[in-house]
Scaffold this motif. Structure first.
Motif, PDB file in Angstrom:
ATOM      1  N   MET A   1       0.845  -1.204   0.000  1.00 62.25           N
ATOM      2  CA  MET A   1       0.000   0.000   0.000  1.00 62.25           C
ATOM      3  C   MET A   1       0.881   1.256   0.000  1.00 62.25           C
ATOM      4  O   MET A   1       1.833   1.365   0.755  1.00 62.25           O
ATOM      5  N   ARG A   2       0.527   2.181  -0.848  1.00 61.82           N
ATOM      6  CA  ARG A   2       1.243   3.448  -0.897  1.00 61.82           C
ATOM      7  C   ARG A   2       0.407   4.538  -0.259  1.00 61.82           C
ATOM      8  O   ARG A   2      -0.813   4.457  -0.233  1.00 61.82           O
ATOM      9  N   LYS A   3       1.091   5.550   0.218  1.00 61.98           N
ATOM     10  CA  LYS A   3       0.393   6.662   0.864  1.00 61.98           C
ATOM     11  C   LYS A   3       0.311   7.838  -0.097  1.00 61.98           C
ATOM     12  O   LYS A   3       1.288   8.172  -0.772  1.00 61.98           O
ATOM     13  N   TYR A   4      -0.858   8.444  -0.133  1.00 62.83           N
ATOM     14  CA  TYR A   4      -1.071   9.598  -1.012  1.00 62.83           C
ATOM     15  C   TYR A   4      -1.659  10.755  -0.207  1.00 62.83           C
ATOM     16  O   TYR A   4      -2.413  10.540   0.742  1.00 62.83           O
ATOM     17  N   GLN A   5      -1.295  11.957  -0.652  1.00 58.42           N
ATOM     18  CA  GLN A   5      -1.899  13.164  -0.081  1.00 58.42           C
ATOM     19  C   GLN A   5      -2.709  13.821  -1.190  1.00 58.42           C
ATOM     20  O   GLN A   5      -2.171  14.096  -2.281  1.00 58.42           O
ATOM     21  N   ALA A   6      -3.998  14.043  -0.935  1.00 58.44           N
ATOM     22  CA  ALA A   6      -4.859  14.678  -1.932  1.00 58.44           C
ATOM     23  C   ALA A   6      -5.224  16.083  -1.481  1.00 58.44           C
ATOM     24  O   ALA A   6      -5.474  16.320  -0.291  1.00 58.44           O
ATOM     25  N   HIS A   7      -5.222  17.011  -2.424  1.00 64.35           N
ATOM     26  CA  HIS A   7      -5.741  18.367  -2.201  1.00 64.35           C
ATOM     27  C   HIS A   7      -6.982  18.494  -3.061  1.00 64.35           C
ATOM     28  O   HIS A   7      -6.905  18.418  -4.290  1.00 64.35           O
ATOM     29  N   ILE A   8      -8.132  18.664  -2.409  1.00 59.17           N
ATOM     30  CA  ILE A   8      -9.420  18.644  -3.109  1.00 59.17           C
ATOM     31  C   ILE A   8     -10.013  20.052  -3.082  1.00 59.17           C
ATOM     32  O   ILE A   8     -10.030  20.706  -2.034  1.00 59.17           O
ATOM     33  N   TYR A   9     -10.492  20.506  -4.232  1.00 61.02           N
ATOM     34  CA  TYR A   9     -11.095  21.834  -4.350  1.00 61.02           C
ATOM     35  C   TYR A   9     -12.549  21.643  -4.743  1.00 61.02           C
ATOM     36  O   TYR A   9     -12.835  21.075  -5.809  1.00 61.02           O
TER      37      TYR A   9
ATOM     38  N   VAL B   1     -16.024  37.519  -5.955  1.00 64.93           N
ATOM     39  CA  VAL B   1     -15.545  36.594  -4.935  1.00 64.93           C
ATOM     40  C   VAL B   1     -16.442  35.357  -4.976  1.00 64.93           C
ATOM     41  O   VAL B   1     -17.670  35.472  -4.955  1.00 64.93           O
ATOM     42  N   ARG B   2     -15.822  34.187  -5.067  1.00 58.91           N
ATOM     43  CA  ARG B   2     -16.570  32.923  -4.998  1.00 58.91           C
ATOM     44  C   ARG B   2     -15.893  32.087  -3.914  1.00 58.91           C
ATOM     45  O   ARG B   2     -14.664  31.965  -3.886  1.00 58.91           O
ATOM     46  N   ILE B   3     -16.692  31.500  -3.039  1.00 53.82           N
ATOM     47  CA  ILE B   3     -16.134  30.767  -1.903  1.00 53.82           C
ATOM     48  C   ILE B   3     -16.411  29.282  -2.053  1.00 53.82           C
ATOM     49  O   ILE B   3     -17.550  28.876  -2.316  1.00 53.82           O
ATOM     50  N   GLY B   4     -15.364  28.492  -1.911  1.00 55.27           N
ATOM     51  CA  GLY B   4     -15.499  27.044  -1.979  1.00 55.27           C
ATOM     52  C   GLY B   4     -14.801  26.385  -0.812  1.00 55.27           C
ATOM     53  O   GLY B   4     -14.440  27.045   0.164  1.00 55.27           O
ATOM     54  N   LYS B   5     -14.634  25.085  -0.915  1.00 58.25           N
ATOM     55  CA  LYS B   5     -13.978  24.330   0.147  1.00 58.25           C
ATOM     56  C   LYS B   5     -12.650  23.782  -0.364  1.00 58.25           C
ATOM     57  O   LYS B   5     -12.503  23.451  -1.533  1.00 58.25           O
ATOM     58  N   TYR B   6     -11.696  23.691   0.562  1.00 55.82           N
ATOM     59  CA  TYR B   6     -10.379  23.135   0.257  1.00 55.82           C
ATOM     60  C   TYR B   6     -10.136  22.046   1.286  1.00 55.82           C
ATOM     61  O   TYR B   6     -10.162  22.308   2.492  1.00 55.82           O
ATOM     62  N   ILE B   7      -9.945  20.826   0.825  1.00 53.02           N
ATOM     63  CA  ILE B   7      -9.841  19.693   1.742  1.00 53.02           C
ATOM     64  C   ILE B   7      -8.515  18.970   1.515  1.00 53.02           C
ATOM     65  O   ILE B   7      -8.173  18.629   0.386  1.00 53.02           O
ATOM     66  N   GLU B   8      -7.771  18.775   2.607  1.00 57.35           N
ATOM     67  CA  GLU B   8      -6.548  17.978   2.547  1.00 57.35           C
ATOM     68  C   GLU B   8      -6.871  16.614   3.124  1.00 57.35           C
ATOM     69  O   GLU B   8      -7.393  16.520   4.244  1.00 57.35           O
ATOM     70  N   LEU B   9      -6.588  15.565   2.352  1.00 55.62           N
ATOM     71  CA  LEU B   9      -6.988  14.218   2.759  1.00 55.62           C
ATOM     72  C   LEU B   9      -5.824  13.277   2.476  1.00 55.62           C
ATOM     73  O   LEU B   9      -5.243  13.329   1.389  1.00 55.62           O
ATOM     74  N   SER B  10      -5.464  12.460   3.461  1.00 54.63           N
ATOM     75  CA  SER B  10      -4.426  11.463   3.198  1.00 54.63           C
ATOM     76  C   SER B  10      -5.046  10.079   3.211  1.00 54.63           C
ATOM     77  O   SER B  10      -5.918   9.778   4.036  1.00 54.63           O
TER      78      SER B  10
ATOM     79  N   GLY C   1     -17.082   2.802   4.749  1.00 49.84           N
ATOM     80  CA  GLY C   1     -16.222   1.738   4.259  1.00 49.84           C
ATOM     81  C   GLY C   1     -14.884   2.207   3.720  1.00 49.84           C
ATOM     82  O   GLY C   1     -14.064   1.384   3.315  1.00 49.84           O
ATOM     83  N   TYR C   2     -14.653   3.521   3.703  1.00 46.66           N
ATOM     84  CA  TYR C   2     -13.371   4.026   3.203  1.00 46.66           C
ATOM     85  C   TYR C   2     -12.366   4.030   4.352  1.00 46.66           C
ATOM     86  O   TYR C   2     -12.008   5.081   4.882  1.00 46.66           O
ATOM     87  N   ASP C   3     -11.912   2.834   4.740  1.00 43.04           N
ATOM     88  CA  ASP C   3     -11.069   2.755   5.930  1.00 43.04           C
ATOM     89  C   ASP C   3      -9.593   2.984   5.606  1.00 43.04           C
ATOM     90  O   ASP C   3      -8.738   2.847   6.472  1.00 43.04           O
ATOM     91  N   THR C   4      -9.285   3.358   4.373  1.00 44.37           N
ATOM     92  CA  THR C   4      -7.893   3.694   4.048  1.00 44.37           C
ATOM     93  C   THR C   4      -7.618   5.191   4.203  1.00 44.37           C
ATOM     94  O   THR C   4      -6.480   5.620   4.034  1.00 44.37           O
ATOM     95  N   VAL C   5      -8.659   5.954   4.518  1.00 46.15           N
ATOM     96  CA  VAL C   5      -8.471   7.391   4.717  1.00 46.15           C
ATOM     97  C   VAL C   5      -7.905   7.624   6.109  1.00 46.15           C
ATOM     98  O   VAL C   5      -8.418   7.109   7.095  1.00 46.15           O
ATOM     99  N   GLU C   6      -6.802   8.368   6.180  1.00 41.27           N
ATOM    100  CA  GLU C   6      -6.105   8.517   7.459  1.00 41.27           C
ATOM    101  C   GLU C   6      -6.275   9.877   8.109  1.00 41.27           C
ATOM    102  O   GLU C   6      -6.231   9.993   9.320  1.00 41.27           O
ATOM    103  N   GLN C   7      -6.409  10.918   7.301  1.00 39.51           N
ATOM    104  CA  GLN C   7      -6.574  12.233   7.899  1.00 39.51           C
ATOM    105  C   GLN C   7      -7.349  13.129   6.950  1.00 39.51           C
ATOM    106  O   GLN C   7      -7.196  13.030   5.725  1.00 39.51           O
ATOM    107  N   VAL C   8      -8.202  13.986   7.517  1.00 37.89           N
ATOM    108  CA  VAL C   8      -8.958  14.947   6.718  1.00 37.89           C
ATOM    109  C   VAL C   8      -8.892  16.292   7.429  1.00 37.89           C
ATOM    110  O   VAL C   8      -9.160  16.378   8.632  1.00 37.89           O
ATOM    111  N   ARG C   9      -8.495  17.324   6.696  1.00 36.23           N
ATOM    112  CA  ARG C   9      -8.506  18.689   7.237  1.00 36.23           C
ATOM    113  C   ARG C   9      -9.289  19.538   6.245  1.00 36.23           C
ATOM    114  O   ARG C   9      -9.060  19.475   5.032  1.00 36.23           O
ATOM    115  N   ILE C  10     -10.193  20.355   6.763  1.00 39.71           N
ATOM    116  CA  ILE C  10     -11.070  21.133   5.891  1.00 39.71           C
ATOM    117  C   ILE C  10     -10.736  22.612   5.999  1.00 39.71           C
ATOM    118  O   ILE C  10     -10.629  23.159   7.101  1.00 39.71           O
TER     119      ILE C  10
END
Lengths: 90, 90
Positions: free
Chosen positions: A1-9, A39-48, B32-41
Motif C-alpha cells: 500500500m502506498r500513501k497519497y496526499q490529496a488536495h481537493i477543491y 468573490v466565490r467561496i469554496g472548500k479546500y480539503i486535505e486528505l491522506s 467503508g473508506y477505511d484507508t483514509v487517514e486524515q482529513v482537514r477542511i
C-alpha cells in the motif's frame, strides 16, 4: 500500500448563486477595497489515504467526492494527488 | 490597471483541532473508506481584482486575507495570483 496526499477543491458551479461570496465582496467594498470585482467561496480539503496505486487512489477519491464532499447538483470538484514516500511529499 | 485572478487557500493551523475534518473522516470510515487517514477542511476562495501591478495586488491580498478572509489566530493562508489578459487567464 502506498500513501497519497490529496488536495481537493470543491467549488460552486458557475450558474449557482454564491451569497457568501457576495457578502464577502460587499464587506470588502465597504472596507475600501473597491478594486475587488468578484468573490466565490469554496472548500479546500486535505486528505491522506492509502491505496495500491495511483489509479485506485483516484477512483476512491472520485467516489468520496461524489458521495460525501461535494454536492454534484450544485458543486464541481477537482483534486491533485501526490505520493508520499518515507513521510516526505514526493 | 491590470486584472488579476487570485486563488486563496485558508487552512487551520496544524496545532488547531478540526472537528469538521474529524467528522468527515469518521463518516468516510463508516461508509467503508477505511484507508483514509486524515482529513482537514479549509476554505478555497476565488477572487478577481484590479491593481496597477502584481506587487500591489499581492499587498492588497495580504491585507484582505488578514482582515477578512482568515483568522490569523487559528488559520494560515496562501494564494496564487495570475494576470488576466483580454478576458483570458495568462
Amino acid at each position: 500500500m502506498r500513501k497519497y496526499q490529496a488536495h481537493i477543491y470543491v467549488t460552486l458551479r458557475p450558474s449557482v448563486l454564491d451569497p457568501a461570496g457576495t457578502a464577502v465582496m460587499s464587506g470588502l467594498q465597504h472596507m475600501g477595497y473597491d478594486t475587488v470585482e468578484q468573490v466565490r467561496i469554496g472548500k479546500y480539503i486535505e486528505l491522506s489515504l492509502s491505496a495500491q496505486d495511483e489509479e485506485i487512489a483516484r477512483q476512491q477519491l472520485d467516489l468520496i467526492c461524489d458521495q460525501l464532499l461535494a454536492n454534484p447538483v450544485i458543486e464541481n470538484y477537482r483534486f491533485d494527488l501526490v505520493e508520499q514516500r518515507d513521510g516526505v511529499t514526493a
